[in-house]
Design a protein around this motif. Structure first.
Motif, short mmCIF file in Angstrom:
data_model
loop_
_atom_site.label_atom_id
_atom_site.label_comp_id
_atom_site.label_asym_id
_atom_site.label_seq_id
_atom_site.Cartn_x
_atom_site.Cartn_y
_atom_site.Cartn_z
N ARG A 168 0.85 -1.19 0.00
CA ARG A 168 0.00 0.00 0.00
C ARG A 168 0.89 1.25 0.00
N PRO A 169 0.71 2.15 -0.96
CA PRO A 169 1.50 3.39 -0.90
C PRO A 169 1.07 4.23 0.29
N LEU A 170 2.06 4.73 1.03
CA LEU A 170 1.76 5.54 2.21
C LEU A 170 1.98 7.02 1.89
N PHE A 171 0.89 7.77 1.97
CA PHE A 171 0.95 9.23 1.79
C PHE A 171 1.06 9.87 3.18
N VAL A 172 1.90 10.88 3.31
CA VAL A 172 2.08 11.54 4.61
C VAL A 172 1.91 13.05 4.44
N ASN A 173 1.33 13.65 5.47
CA ASN A 173 1.23 15.12 5.52
C ASN A 173 1.62 15.53 6.95
N ILE A 174 2.60 16.43 7.07
CA ILE A 174 2.99 16.96 8.38
C ILE A 174 2.91 18.47 8.26
N SER A 175 2.03 19.08 9.03
CA SER A 175 1.98 20.54 8.91
C SER A 175 1.11 21.15 9.99
N ARG A 176 1.17 22.47 10.04
CA ARG A 176 0.15 23.18 10.80
C ARG A 176 -1.16 22.93 10.06
N GLY A 224 8.96 26.46 2.64
CA GLY A 224 8.57 25.07 2.90
C GLY A 224 9.82 24.26 3.17
N LEU A 225 9.77 23.45 4.20
CA LEU A 225 10.93 22.62 4.53
C LEU A 225 10.62 21.15 4.31
N ASN A 226 9.37 20.77 4.55
CA ASN A 226 9.08 19.33 4.50
C ASN A 226 9.29 18.72 3.13
N GLN A 227 9.08 19.51 2.06
CA GLN A 227 9.33 18.93 0.74
C GLN A 227 10.83 18.66 0.56
N LEU A 228 11.67 19.50 1.20
CA LEU A 228 13.12 19.30 1.09
C LEU A 228 13.53 18.05 1.88
N PRO A 267 7.61 14.10 -3.19
CA PRO A 267 6.68 15.18 -2.80
C PRO A 267 5.63 15.47 -3.86
N ILE A 268 4.40 15.68 -3.38
CA ILE A 268 3.29 16.11 -4.25
C ILE A 268 2.94 17.51 -3.75
N VAL A 269 3.23 18.52 -4.55
CA VAL A 269 3.15 19.89 -4.02
C VAL A 269 2.33 20.79 -4.93
N ARG A 270 1.71 21.79 -4.30
CA ARG A 270 1.10 22.83 -5.10
C ARG A 270 2.22 23.69 -5.67
N PHE A 312 5.00 8.89 -0.42
CA PHE A 312 4.69 10.21 -1.01
C PHE A 312 4.43 11.19 0.12
N PHE A 313 4.85 12.44 -0.08
CA PHE A 313 4.59 13.47 0.91
C PHE A 313 3.71 14.53 0.28
N VAL A 314 2.58 14.84 0.91
CA VAL A 314 1.60 15.73 0.28
C VAL A 314 1.68 17.12 0.91
#
Ligand code: ADP
Length: 506
Positions: A321-329, A409-413, A422-425, A398-400
Protein backbone atom coordinates in the motif's frame (compact mmCIF):
# COMPACT_ATOMS: atom_id res chain seq x y z
CA UNK A 1 24.88 53.71 31.49
CA UNK A 2 24.57 52.39 27.97
CA UNK A 3 22.91 55.43 26.46
CA UNK A 4 20.14 58.01 26.24
CA UNK A 5 17.59 55.49 24.93
CA UNK A 6 17.84 53.27 27.98
CA UNK A 7 19.49 52.81 31.33
CA UNK A 8 21.45 49.86 32.63
CA UNK A 9 24.64 48.44 33.97
CA UNK A 10 27.49 48.16 31.53
CA UNK A 11 28.15 44.55 30.53
CA UNK A 12 31.33 43.53 32.29
CA UNK A 13 31.26 39.96 31.03
CA UNK A 14 30.71 40.84 27.40
CA UNK A 15 34.05 40.03 25.85
CA UNK A 16 34.31 40.59 22.15
CA UNK A 17 34.25 37.41 20.09
CA UNK A 18 37.61 36.30 18.64
CA UNK A 19 39.02 38.83 16.23
CA UNK A 20 39.73 36.24 13.54
CA UNK A 21 36.20 36.48 12.18
CA UNK A 22 35.31 39.35 9.86
CA UNK A 23 31.76 40.57 9.36
CA UNK A 24 29.61 40.50 12.50
CA UNK A 25 25.91 39.74 12.01
CA UNK A 26 23.27 40.18 14.71
CA UNK A 27 20.20 38.03 14.01
CA UNK A 28 17.00 38.99 15.79
CA UNK A 29 14.34 36.30 15.78
CA UNK A 30 11.31 35.39 17.87
CA UNK A 31 12.19 31.69 17.53
CA UNK A 32 15.43 29.84 17.29
CA UNK A 33 15.89 26.07 16.94
CA UNK A 34 16.64 24.12 19.15
CA UNK A 35 15.63 26.60 21.86
CA UNK A 36 12.16 27.56 20.62
CA UNK A 37 10.19 26.52 17.57
CA UNK A 38 6.74 26.69 16.09
CA UNK A 39 7.78 26.25 12.44
CA UNK A 40 10.25 26.86 9.66
CA UNK A 41 11.41 30.26 10.95
CA UNK A 42 13.13 28.66 13.96
CA UNK A 43 14.85 26.05 11.82
CA UNK A 44 16.04 28.61 9.30
CA UNK A 45 17.54 30.99 11.88
CA UNK A 46 19.12 28.13 13.82
CA UNK A 47 20.73 26.57 10.75
CA UNK A 48 21.69 29.83 9.00
CA UNK A 49 23.44 31.22 12.06
CA UNK A 50 25.34 28.00 12.78
CA UNK A 51 26.43 27.69 9.15
CA UNK A 52 27.44 31.35 8.94
CA UNK A 53 29.57 30.97 12.06
CA UNK A 54 31.13 27.80 10.66
CA UNK A 55 31.93 29.76 7.52
CA UNK A 56 33.96 32.31 9.48
CA UNK A 57 31.39 35.07 10.06
CA UNK A 58 30.97 36.37 13.58
CA UNK A 59 27.34 35.74 14.54
CA UNK A 60 25.20 36.82 17.48
CA UNK A 61 21.58 35.68 17.75
CA UNK A 62 19.09 37.43 20.00
CA UNK A 63 15.76 35.86 20.89
CA UNK A 64 13.51 35.73 23.99
CA UNK A 65 14.17 33.69 27.08
CA UNK A 66 10.92 31.75 26.95
CA UNK A 67 9.56 29.62 29.80
CA UNK A 68 11.74 26.68 30.80
CA UNK A 69 14.73 27.49 28.58
CA UNK A 70 17.17 28.13 31.42
CA UNK A 71 16.31 24.79 33.05
CA UNK A 72 16.33 22.82 29.80
CA UNK A 73 19.63 24.26 28.53
CA UNK A 74 22.07 24.42 31.46
CA UNK A 75 24.69 26.09 29.22
CA UNK A 76 22.62 29.27 29.33
CA UNK A 77 24.06 31.71 31.85
CA UNK A 78 22.71 35.04 33.06
CA UNK A 79 25.00 37.96 32.24
CA UNK A 80 25.36 41.08 34.33
CA UNK A 81 23.85 43.21 31.56
CA UNK A 82 20.55 44.53 32.96
CA UNK A 83 18.73 47.29 31.15
CA UNK A 84 15.60 49.41 31.39
CA UNK A 85 13.66 50.72 28.41
CA UNK A 86 11.17 53.57 28.54
CA UNK A 87 8.21 51.77 26.98
CA UNK A 88 4.54 51.24 27.62
CA UNK A 89 4.16 54.26 29.91
CA UNK A 90 6.83 53.03 32.28
CA UNK A 91 10.29 51.47 32.39
CA UNK A 92 10.57 47.89 31.21
CA UNK A 93 13.46 45.92 32.70
CA UNK A 94 15.32 43.15 30.98
CA UNK A 95 18.49 41.13 31.24
CA UNK A 96 20.54 39.16 28.72
CA UNK A 97 21.38 35.49 29.11
CA UNK A 98 24.17 34.02 27.08
CA UNK A 99 25.75 30.86 25.72
CA UNK A 100 28.50 30.27 23.16
CA UNK A 101 28.10 27.03 21.26
CA UNK A 102 31.18 27.78 19.13
CA UNK A 103 33.95 30.35 18.83
CA UNK A 104 32.12 32.54 16.28
CA UNK A 105 28.59 32.00 17.55
CA UNK A 106 27.11 33.80 20.54
CA UNK A 107 23.48 33.23 21.55
CA UNK A 108 21.74 35.84 23.65
CA UNK A 109 18.32 35.50 25.23
CA UNK A 110 16.44 38.43 26.60
CA UNK A 111 14.74 37.84 29.92
CA UNK A 112 11.49 39.64 30.71
CA UNK A 113 9.22 37.28 32.66
CA UNK A 114 6.02 39.25 32.11
CA UNK A 115 6.47 39.10 28.33
CA UNK A 116 8.16 35.77 27.75
CA UNK A 117 7.55 33.41 30.67
CA UNK A 118 4.33 32.05 29.18
CA UNK A 119 3.09 28.54 28.31
CA UNK A 120 3.43 29.03 24.54
CA UNK A 121 5.16 31.48 22.24
CA UNK A 122 2.40 33.49 20.62
CA UNK A 123 -0.99 32.63 22.08
CA UNK A 124 -3.30 30.20 23.81
CA UNK A 125 -6.74 28.67 23.25
CA UNK A 126 -8.26 32.17 23.37
CA UNK A 127 -6.13 33.24 20.41
CA UNK A 128 -3.03 35.36 20.02
CA UNK A 129 -1.76 37.16 23.14
CA UNK A 130 -3.21 40.69 22.95
CA UNK A 131 0.16 42.26 23.79
CA UNK A 132 2.21 40.49 21.09
CA UNK A 133 3.14 43.80 19.43
CA UNK A 134 4.47 45.11 22.76
CA UNK A 135 6.38 41.91 23.49
CA UNK A 136 8.26 41.95 20.22
CA UNK A 137 8.79 45.73 20.15
CA UNK A 138 10.54 45.18 23.45
CA UNK A 139 12.69 42.53 21.75
CA UNK A 140 13.55 44.97 18.94
CA UNK A 141 14.52 47.65 21.45
CA UNK A 142 16.77 45.14 23.21
CA UNK A 143 18.32 44.34 19.81
CA UNK A 144 19.01 48.01 19.10
CA UNK A 145 20.60 48.37 22.52
CA UNK A 146 22.87 45.41 21.90
CA UNK A 147 23.82 46.55 18.43
CA UNK A 148 24.85 49.93 19.81
CA UNK A 149 26.66 48.97 22.98
CA UNK A 150 28.22 45.58 22.37
CA UNK A 151 32.00 45.91 22.64
CA UNK A 152 32.16 44.33 19.18
CA UNK A 153 29.20 45.98 17.43
CA UNK A 154 27.67 44.24 14.42
CA UNK A 155 27.94 45.60 10.89
CA UNK A 156 24.59 44.05 10.00
CA UNK A 157 21.38 43.49 11.88
CA UNK A 158 19.41 40.70 10.24
CA UNK A 159 15.83 40.60 11.49
CA UNK A 160 13.22 37.96 10.80
CA UNK A 161 9.51 38.51 10.18
CA UNK A 162 7.17 41.05 11.76
CA UNK A 163 8.49 40.36 15.24
CA UNK A 164 11.73 42.10 14.21
CA UNK A 165 9.96 44.72 12.09
CA UNK A 166 10.50 47.63 14.46
CA UNK A 167 14.27 47.18 14.51
CA UNK A 168 15.13 48.63 11.06
CA UNK A 169 13.00 51.66 11.92
CA UNK A 170 14.66 52.06 15.32
CA UNK A 171 18.11 51.93 13.71
CA UNK A 172 17.13 54.42 11.03
CA UNK A 173 15.56 56.74 13.64
CA UNK A 174 18.57 56.68 15.94
CA UNK A 175 20.97 57.06 13.03
CA UNK A 176 19.22 60.30 12.09
CA UNK A 177 18.23 61.78 15.43
CA UNK A 178 20.44 60.20 18.02
CA UNK A 179 23.97 60.52 16.63
CA UNK A 180 24.35 56.78 16.00
CA UNK A 181 26.85 57.44 13.28
CA UNK A 182 28.17 53.90 13.09
CA UNK A 183 24.77 52.25 13.05
CA UNK A 184 24.71 48.86 11.35
CA UNK A 185 22.94 48.21 8.11
CA UNK A 186 19.70 46.30 8.32
CA UNK A 187 18.25 43.32 6.51
CA UNK A 188 14.73 42.01 7.04
CA UNK A 189 13.79 38.51 5.93
CA UNK A 190 10.14 37.77 5.20
CA UNK A 191 9.34 34.20 6.19
CA UNK A 192 5.60 34.67 5.87
CA UNK A 193 4.02 37.91 4.63
CA UNK A 194 0.60 36.90 5.97
CA UNK A 195 1.67 37.74 9.54
CA UNK A 196 2.06 41.51 9.74
CA UNK A 197 2.19 42.56 13.41
CA UNK A 198 -0.70 45.00 13.18
CA UNK A 199 -2.24 46.90 16.09
CA UNK A 200 -4.44 49.99 16.61
CA UNK A 201 -2.76 53.14 15.44
CA UNK A 202 -3.54 55.06 18.65
CA UNK A 203 -1.26 52.63 20.53
CA UNK A 204 1.78 53.51 18.41
CA UNK A 205 3.76 55.77 20.78
CA UNK A 206 3.02 53.63 23.81
CA UNK A 207 4.04 50.38 22.10
CA UNK A 208 6.98 51.51 19.97
CA UNK A 209 8.34 54.50 21.88
CA UNK A 210 8.69 56.31 18.54
CA UNK A 211 7.03 59.49 17.23
CA UNK A 212 3.76 59.39 15.33
CA UNK A 213 5.43 61.03 12.36
CA UNK A 214 6.23 57.50 11.11
CA UNK A 215 2.54 56.76 10.70
CA UNK A 216 1.78 57.55 7.10
CA UNK A 217 1.20 55.76 3.82
CA UNK A 218 4.91 55.38 3.10
CA UNK A 219 5.67 54.47 6.72
CA UNK A 220 4.23 52.12 9.31
CA UNK A 221 0.57 52.96 8.67
CA UNK A 222 -1.32 50.09 7.05
CA UNK A 223 -5.02 50.34 6.14
CA UNK A 224 -5.79 52.53 9.14
CA UNK A 225 -3.73 50.50 11.61
CA UNK A 226 -0.04 50.26 12.43
CA UNK A 227 2.04 47.38 11.08
CA UNK A 228 5.41 46.37 12.46
CA UNK A 229 6.13 44.34 9.32
CA UNK A 230 5.51 47.36 7.13
CA UNK A 231 7.73 49.51 9.38
CA UNK A 232 10.50 47.00 8.75
CA UNK A 233 9.89 46.65 5.02
CA UNK A 234 10.00 50.41 4.56
CA UNK A 235 13.10 51.05 6.66
CA UNK A 236 15.36 48.01 6.17
CA UNK A 237 18.29 48.52 3.80
CA UNK A 238 17.81 45.12 2.18
CA UNK A 239 14.79 42.83 2.04
CA UNK A 240 14.94 39.12 1.50
CA UNK A 241 12.48 36.30 1.46
CA UNK A 242 12.96 32.59 1.59
CA UNK A 243 12.60 31.57 -2.05
CA UNK A 244 13.00 33.28 -5.44
CA UNK A 245 9.48 32.40 -6.56
CA UNK A 246 7.87 33.77 -3.40
CA UNK A 247 9.89 36.99 -3.92
CA UNK A 248 8.09 37.32 -7.23
CA UNK A 249 4.68 36.19 -5.95
CA UNK A 250 4.50 38.74 -3.14
CA UNK A 251 4.66 41.58 -5.63
CA UNK A 252 1.29 40.40 -7.01
CA UNK A 253 -2.18 41.08 -5.66
CA UNK A 254 -2.88 37.36 -5.18
CA UNK A 255 0.00 36.82 -2.73
CA UNK A 256 0.96 40.35 -1.61
CA UNK A 257 -1.42 40.52 1.42
CA UNK A 258 -1.93 44.23 0.71
CA UNK A 259 1.84 44.95 0.63
CA UNK A 260 2.27 44.24 -3.11
CA UNK A 261 2.51 47.92 -4.08
CA UNK A 262 5.25 48.56 -1.58
CA UNK A 263 7.12 45.39 -2.49
CA UNK A 264 6.88 46.14 -6.21
CA UNK A 265 8.39 49.54 -5.46
CA UNK A 266 11.31 47.92 -3.61
CA UNK A 267 11.57 45.00 -6.04
CA UNK A 268 15.26 45.54 -6.82
CA UNK A 269 16.09 45.40 -3.09
CA UNK A 270 14.01 42.25 -2.54
CA UNK A 271 16.02 39.05 -2.90
CA UNK A 272 14.71 35.47 -2.80
CA UNK A 273 17.09 32.97 -1.22
CA UNK A 274 15.90 29.41 -0.77
CA UNK A 275 16.41 27.97 2.72
CA UNK A 276 18.73 25.03 3.10
CA UNK A 277 18.45 21.79 5.02
CA UNK A 278 20.56 20.80 7.98
CA UNK A 279 21.53 17.33 6.75
CA UNK A 280 23.33 16.53 10.01
CA UNK A 281 19.84 16.48 11.54
CA UNK A 282 17.70 15.46 8.55
CA UNK A 283 19.32 12.30 7.23
CA UNK A 284 18.40 8.64 6.98
CA UNK A 285 21.61 6.83 7.87
CA UNK A 286 22.69 8.41 11.15
CA UNK A 287 19.56 9.58 12.83
CA UNK A 288 18.69 8.99 16.51
CA UNK A 289 14.98 9.31 15.71
CA UNK A 290 15.06 6.30 13.37
CA UNK A 291 15.54 2.75 14.69
CA UNK A 292 16.80 1.66 11.26
CA UNK A 293 18.76 3.28 8.45
CA UNK A 294 18.80 3.40 4.66
CA UNK A 295 20.48 5.23 1.84
CA UNK A 296 20.38 5.67 -1.90
CA UNK A 297 20.68 2.27 -3.57
CA UNK A 298 19.66 0.36 -0.45
CA UNK A 299 16.11 1.10 0.65
CA UNK A 300 15.56 -2.10 2.66
CA UNK A 301 15.71 -0.07 5.89
CA UNK A 302 13.04 2.28 4.57
CA UNK A 303 10.67 -0.66 4.07
CA UNK A 304 11.33 -1.85 7.64
CA UNK A 305 10.72 1.66 9.01
CA UNK A 306 7.45 1.79 7.06
CA UNK A 307 6.25 -1.52 8.52
CA UNK A 308 7.13 -0.47 12.07
CA UNK A 309 5.47 2.91 11.61
CA UNK A 310 2.30 1.36 10.20
CA UNK A 311 2.07 -0.80 13.32
CA UNK A 312 2.89 2.12 15.62
CA UNK A 313 0.12 4.42 14.36
CA UNK A 314 -2.55 1.80 13.73
CA UNK A 315 -2.34 1.36 9.96
CA UNK A 316 -2.52 -2.05 8.32
CA UNK A 317 1.03 -3.37 8.01
CA UNK A 318 1.23 -3.76 4.24
CA UNK A 319 4.21 -3.12 2.01
CA UNK A 320 1.96 -3.09 -1.07
CA UNK A 321 0.00 0.00 0.00
CA UNK A 322 1.50 3.39 -0.90
CA UNK A 323 1.76 5.54 2.21
CA UNK A 324 0.95 9.23 1.79
CA UNK A 325 2.08 11.54 4.61
CA UNK A 326 1.23 15.12 5.52
CA UNK A 327 2.99 16.96 8.38
CA UNK A 328 1.98 20.54 8.91
CA UNK A 329 0.15 23.18 10.80
CA UNK A 330 -3.49 22.33 10.12
CA UNK A 331 -4.48 25.63 8.56
CA UNK A 332 -6.11 26.90 5.37
CA UNK A 333 -2.66 28.15 4.25
CA UNK A 334 -1.46 24.55 4.22
CA UNK A 335 -4.50 23.31 2.26
CA UNK A 336 -5.61 21.13 5.20
CA UNK A 337 -9.25 21.61 4.16
CA UNK A 338 -9.13 20.34 0.60
CA UNK A 339 -6.51 17.67 1.40
CA UNK A 340 -9.16 15.47 3.02
CA UNK A 341 -11.64 16.17 0.23
CA UNK A 342 -9.11 15.05 -2.40
CA UNK A 343 -8.50 11.74 -0.64
CA UNK A 344 -12.26 11.26 -0.43
CA UNK A 345 -12.34 11.51 -4.22
CA UNK A 346 -9.95 8.56 -4.66
CA UNK A 347 -11.43 6.19 -2.09
CA UNK A 348 -11.76 3.38 -4.64
CA UNK A 349 -7.95 3.19 -4.90
CA UNK A 350 -5.60 1.40 -2.49
CA UNK A 351 -3.57 3.77 -0.35
CA UNK A 352 -2.83 4.80 3.22
CA UNK A 353 -2.64 8.28 4.70
CA UNK A 354 -0.95 9.54 7.88
CA UNK A 355 -1.40 13.13 9.06
CA UNK A 356 0.68 14.72 11.84
CA UNK A 357 -0.33 18.23 12.78
CA UNK A 358 -1.99 20.71 15.05
CA UNK A 359 -3.77 23.95 14.36
CA UNK A 360 -7.29 25.08 13.58
CA UNK A 361 -9.62 23.01 15.86
CA UNK A 362 -12.07 22.52 12.96
CA UNK A 363 -9.39 20.85 10.85
CA UNK A 364 -8.10 18.84 13.81
CA UNK A 365 -11.62 17.43 14.30
CA UNK A 366 -12.06 16.77 10.58
CA UNK A 367 -8.80 14.81 10.45
CA UNK A 368 -9.73 12.78 13.54
CA UNK A 369 -13.19 12.00 12.13
CA UNK A 370 -11.76 10.98 8.76
CA UNK A 371 -9.38 8.55 10.44
CA UNK A 372 -12.22 7.06 12.53
CA UNK A 373 -14.20 6.39 9.35
CA UNK A 374 -11.34 4.42 7.81
CA UNK A 375 -9.39 2.72 10.60
CA UNK A 376 -6.29 0.91 9.40
CA UNK A 377 -6.18 3.09 6.35
CA UNK A 378 -5.98 6.64 7.70
CA UNK A 379 -4.04 7.64 10.83
CA UNK A 380 -4.47 10.98 12.62
CA UNK A 381 -1.73 12.17 14.96
CA UNK A 382 -2.91 15.49 16.38
CA UNK A 383 0.12 16.76 18.24
CA UNK A 384 3.54 18.31 17.71
CA UNK A 385 6.11 15.52 17.68
CA UNK A 386 9.50 16.18 16.10
CA UNK A 387 10.71 12.57 16.41
CA UNK A 388 7.54 11.19 14.80
CA UNK A 389 8.04 13.69 11.96
CA UNK A 390 11.35 11.98 11.13
CA UNK A 391 9.80 8.50 11.28
CA UNK A 392 6.89 9.55 9.09
CA UNK A 393 9.18 11.13 6.48
CA UNK A 394 11.28 7.95 6.46
CA UNK A 395 8.25 5.67 6.15
CA UNK A 396 6.45 7.74 3.51
CA UNK A 397 6.23 6.83 -0.15
CA UNK A 398 4.69 10.21 -1.01
CA UNK A 399 4.59 13.47 0.91
CA UNK A 400 1.60 15.73 0.28
CA UNK A 401 1.94 19.52 0.58
CA UNK A 402 -1.08 21.29 -0.91
CA UNK A 403 -0.21 24.77 0.40
CA UNK A 404 -2.18 27.75 -0.89
CA UNK A 405 1.03 29.68 -0.50
CA UNK A 406 4.42 28.53 0.78
CA UNK A 407 7.25 31.03 1.25
CA UNK A 408 9.85 28.24 1.27
CA UNK A 409 8.57 25.07 2.90
CA UNK A 410 10.93 22.62 4.53
CA UNK A 411 9.08 19.33 4.50
CA UNK A 412 9.33 18.93 0.74
CA UNK A 413 13.12 19.30 1.09
CA UNK A 414 13.23 16.68 3.85
CA UNK A 415 10.99 14.39 1.78
CA UNK A 416 13.34 14.55 -1.18
CA UNK A 417 16.26 13.39 0.97
CA UNK A 418 14.11 10.73 2.69
CA UNK A 419 12.97 9.17 -0.61
CA UNK A 420 9.33 10.27 -0.16
CA UNK A 421 8.19 11.72 -3.48
CA UNK A 422 6.68 15.18 -2.80
CA UNK A 423 3.29 16.11 -4.25
CA UNK A 424 3.15 19.89 -4.02
CA UNK A 425 1.10 22.83 -5.10
CA UNK A 426 3.13 24.84 -7.60
CA UNK A 427 3.78 27.90 -5.45
CA UNK A 428 6.62 29.72 -3.64
CA UNK A 429 9.51 27.56 -2.51
CA UNK A 430 7.66 24.42 -3.62
CA UNK A 431 7.90 25.74 -7.19
CA UNK A 432 11.66 26.30 -6.78
CA UNK A 433 12.61 23.03 -5.12
CA UNK A 434 10.53 20.29 -6.79
CA UNK A 435 10.96 19.21 -10.42
CA UNK A 436 7.85 17.84 -12.13
CA UNK A 437 8.25 15.30 -14.93
CA UNK A 438 6.73 17.88 -17.31
CA UNK A 439 9.68 20.17 -16.53
CA UNK A 440 12.30 17.45 -16.87
CA UNK A 441 11.66 13.85 -17.79
CA UNK A 442 15.35 13.18 -17.11
CA UNK A 443 15.50 14.51 -13.55
CA UNK A 444 11.97 14.55 -12.05
CA UNK A 445 11.75 14.69 -8.26
CA UNK A 446 8.04 15.19 -7.57
CA UNK A 447 4.54 16.05 -8.75
CA UNK A 448 3.28 19.63 -9.01
CA UNK A 449 -0.31 20.75 -9.41
CA UNK A 450 -1.79 24.19 -10.02
CA UNK A 451 -5.20 25.09 -8.63
CA UNK A 452 -5.59 24.88 -4.85
CA UNK A 453 -8.63 22.61 -4.91
CA UNK A 454 -9.58 19.00 -4.27
CA UNK A 455 -9.97 18.10 -7.97
CA UNK A 456 -6.47 19.27 -8.88
CA UNK A 457 -4.96 17.50 -5.89
CA UNK A 458 -6.93 14.30 -6.55
CA UNK A 459 -5.58 14.36 -10.11
CA UNK A 460 -2.02 14.66 -8.74
CA UNK A 461 -2.68 11.80 -6.28
CA UNK A 462 -3.79 9.58 -9.17
CA UNK A 463 -0.53 10.39 -10.91
CA UNK A 464 1.30 9.32 -7.76
CA UNK A 465 -0.59 6.02 -7.74
CA UNK A 466 0.45 5.46 -11.36
CA UNK A 467 4.08 6.08 -10.40
CA UNK A 468 3.68 3.66 -7.47
CA UNK A 469 2.54 0.92 -9.84
CA UNK A 470 5.67 1.40 -11.99
CA UNK A 471 8.57 0.56 -9.67
CA UNK A 472 11.18 1.65 -12.23
CA UNK A 473 9.59 5.08 -12.48
CA UNK A 474 9.28 5.35 -8.69
CA UNK A 475 13.01 4.58 -8.37
CA UNK A 476 13.74 7.23 -11.02
CA UNK A 477 11.92 9.91 -8.97
CA UNK A 478 13.48 8.74 -5.72
CA UNK A 479 16.98 8.69 -7.16
CA UNK A 480 16.82 12.29 -8.30
CA UNK A 481 15.09 13.43 -5.10
CA UNK A 482 17.60 11.75 -2.81
CA UNK A 483 20.57 13.17 -4.73
CA UNK A 484 19.20 16.74 -4.87
CA UNK A 485 21.37 18.98 -2.71
CA UNK A 486 19.75 21.72 -0.64
CA UNK A 487 22.52 22.06 1.93
CA UNK A 488 23.08 25.44 3.57
CA UNK A 489 26.35 26.25 1.80
CA UNK A 490 24.61 27.80 -1.20
CA UNK A 491 22.19 29.91 0.87
CA UNK A 492 24.96 31.07 3.22
CA UNK A 493 27.00 32.22 0.20
CA UNK A 494 24.00 34.11 -1.19
CA UNK A 495 23.38 35.93 2.10
CA UNK A 496 27.07 36.71 2.35
CA UNK A 497 27.04 38.25 -1.11
CA UNK A 498 24.23 40.55 0.06
CA UNK A 499 26.10 41.58 3.22
CA UNK A 500 29.04 42.51 0.99
CA UNK A 501 26.95 44.40 -1.55
CA UNK A 502 27.03 48.20 -1.34
CA UNK A 503 23.68 49.40 0.00
CA UNK A 504 22.12 52.00 -2.24
CA UNK A 505 18.58 52.12 -0.91
CA UNK A 506 18.87 54.78 1.79
P1 ADP B 1 5.71 26.59 8.45
O1 ADP B 1 6.94 27.27 8.97
O2 ADP B 1 4.86 27.46 7.55
O3 ADP B 1 4.89 25.94 9.53
P2 ADP B 1 7.56 24.76 7.09
O4 ADP B 1 7.34 23.59 6.20
O5 ADP B 1 8.48 25.83 6.58
O6 ADP B 1 6.14 25.38 7.48
O7 ADP B 1 8.16 24.24 8.45
C1 ADP B 1 7.41 23.52 9.34
C2 ADP B 1 8.33 22.72 10.20
O8 ADP B 1 7.64 22.34 11.38
C3 ADP B 1 8.76 21.46 9.53
O9 ADP B 1 10.01 21.04 9.97
C4 ADP B 1 7.68 20.47 10.01
O10 ADP B 1 8.09 19.14 9.99
C5 ADP B 1 7.49 20.93 11.41
N1 ADP B 1 6.17 20.58 11.92
C6 ADP B 1 5.00 21.19 11.66
N2 ADP B 1 4.00 20.61 12.36
C7 ADP B 1 4.56 19.61 13.07
C8 ADP B 1 4.06 18.64 14.01
N3 ADP B 1 2.77 18.58 14.34
N4 ADP B 1 4.95 17.78 14.57
C9 ADP B 1 6.26 17.84 14.24
N5 ADP B 1 6.79 18.71 13.38
C10 ADP B 1 5.96 19.60 12.79
Amino acid sequence: MPGPDSTGTFPKTFDPSPQSATVHILHLSSEFHPYSKTGGLAEMVGALSRNQAANGLKVTVLSPLYRGLAAKFPDLRPTDWHFDLPLRDHWQSGRFWECRPSANLRLLFVEHPEFFDRPTLYGDVRGEYPDNAERYCFLSHAGALLARYLPDPPQWIHGHDWQAGLLPLLVSHRRRFDRWTRAPRTMLTIHNLAYQGTFPIDQWDRITGLPRSYLHLDGAEFFGGASLLKAGLVHADVLTTVSPHYAHEITTEEYGCGMEGLLTHWRKDLHGILNGVDYTEWNTDNNPHLHDSYRLGDLAGKARIKAALQAEIGLEVRADRPLFVNISRLEAQKGSDYLLEAFQQILEENWQLAILGTGNPLFETAVRNFSKLYPGRIAAQIRFDAALAHRLEAAADFFVMPSRFEPCGLNQLYSLRYGAVPIVRDTGGLHDSVVDIRESSERPTGIKFGRPDAEALAHALRKALAIWRDSGLLDHFRWHGMTADFSWQRSVAEYQALYEMPVTRK
